[in-house]
Design an enzyme around this catalytic site. Structure first.
Site: not given
Length: 277
Positions: A72, A133, A158
């Site tokens: 994306k 995320g 992360r």
């Protein structure tokens, strides 16, 4: 649906593509609307994405593409023009080809996600939200959640630097709403969203410690296969309200069609509606 020499062939670009559910819903809706168009999955490795997008410019039967993980953000950079939130956020999940071959991208994930929440009686307005995320789908969801009037947004990723970068992009757009980087800990949140791909495979780690999920919290997924991920199973065991990933998709099917498919006169439905407005 009968395929013929005039059928508009759209492609759903992903890597991998085995989990895709959009083509089934898209094609069924095109049949309902009596549109001569079909969507087929294309598994494209990231190294080959630029070449595939260039091929779309000269493929006269292909009016556009739907884009999903992990492409994306990359595909947005390959477009000639981005519209709406895509232009602000640098992500796109649908691309259409104009008559001159120019590629125009939009992002519909965010409005599909918040629309799915609202349709199931889980309006995000006023809620304190944790988003796990900071990739393409998370960027779109973050923007849509803020636009819907949530009380606060915390982003956990992360790679913390990526979460910080997203906060920096969003804060000037929504200065009245607190936006920050935090841990993947659901304590005190009304809404917890998994915007990562963790959960698609049986051996994936959980994106959040389920012990931190509280009774009554809405725990939402973007993953559609499996329909109920291990995260949602764990959330349900703790009395949380689960929201499956399919709701984000179903809210996007008609907007996908309107943006990319042409009618019998060669016009896009979204352009027709814009002109009438």
């Amino acid at each position: 649906m009968e395929i013929n020499g005039r059928t508009q062939v759209l492609v759903h670009i992903a890597y991998p593509s085995a989990h895709l559910r959009t083509p089934q819903l898209f094609n069924a809706r095109c049949a309902e609307r009596r549109l001569d168009a079909v969507l087929v999955p294309w598994q494209v490795h990231p190294d080959n994405l630029a070449g595939v997008m260039n091929a779309l410019r000269v493929s006269e039967s292909v009016p556009g593409a739907i884009i999903t993980i992990p492409h994306k953000e990359t595909v947005a950079a390959l477009c000639d023009r981005l519209e709406g939130p895509a232009a602000l956020l640098g992500v796109a999940n649908v691309v259409r080809k104009e008559d001159d071959g120019a590629l125009v991208g939009r992002i519909l994930d965010g409005e599909g996600f918040t629309g799915g929440l609202s349709r199931t009686g889980r309006n995000p307005a006023g809620k304190r939200a944790l988003l796990i995320g900071a990739g393409g789908v998370s960027v779109a969801i973050a923007d849509a959640l803020l636009a819907s009037g949530i009380r606060e947004l915390v982003i956990s990723n992360r790679t913390e630097s990526r979460a910080n970068a997203l906060v920096e992009r969003l804060t000037p757009l929504y200065p009245a709403i607190p936006i920050s980087v935090g841990k993947a800990d659901g304590t005190g949140f009304d809404l917890v969203v998994n915007g990562t791909a963790l959960g698609m495979h049986d051996n994936d780690p959980l994106p959040i410690d389920p012990a931190t999920l509280e009774r009554g919290t809405i725990v939402a997924e973007v993953i559609m296969s499996p329909p109920v991920t291990r995260l949602l199973q764990e959330a349900r065991l703790r009395g949380a309200t689960v929201h499956e990933g399919v709701h984000m998709l179903t809210g996007q099917i008609d907007p996908f069609i309107d943006f990319v498919v042409r009618n019998a006169s060669g016009e896009h439905f979204s352009n027709i509606r814009r002109e009438k407005a």
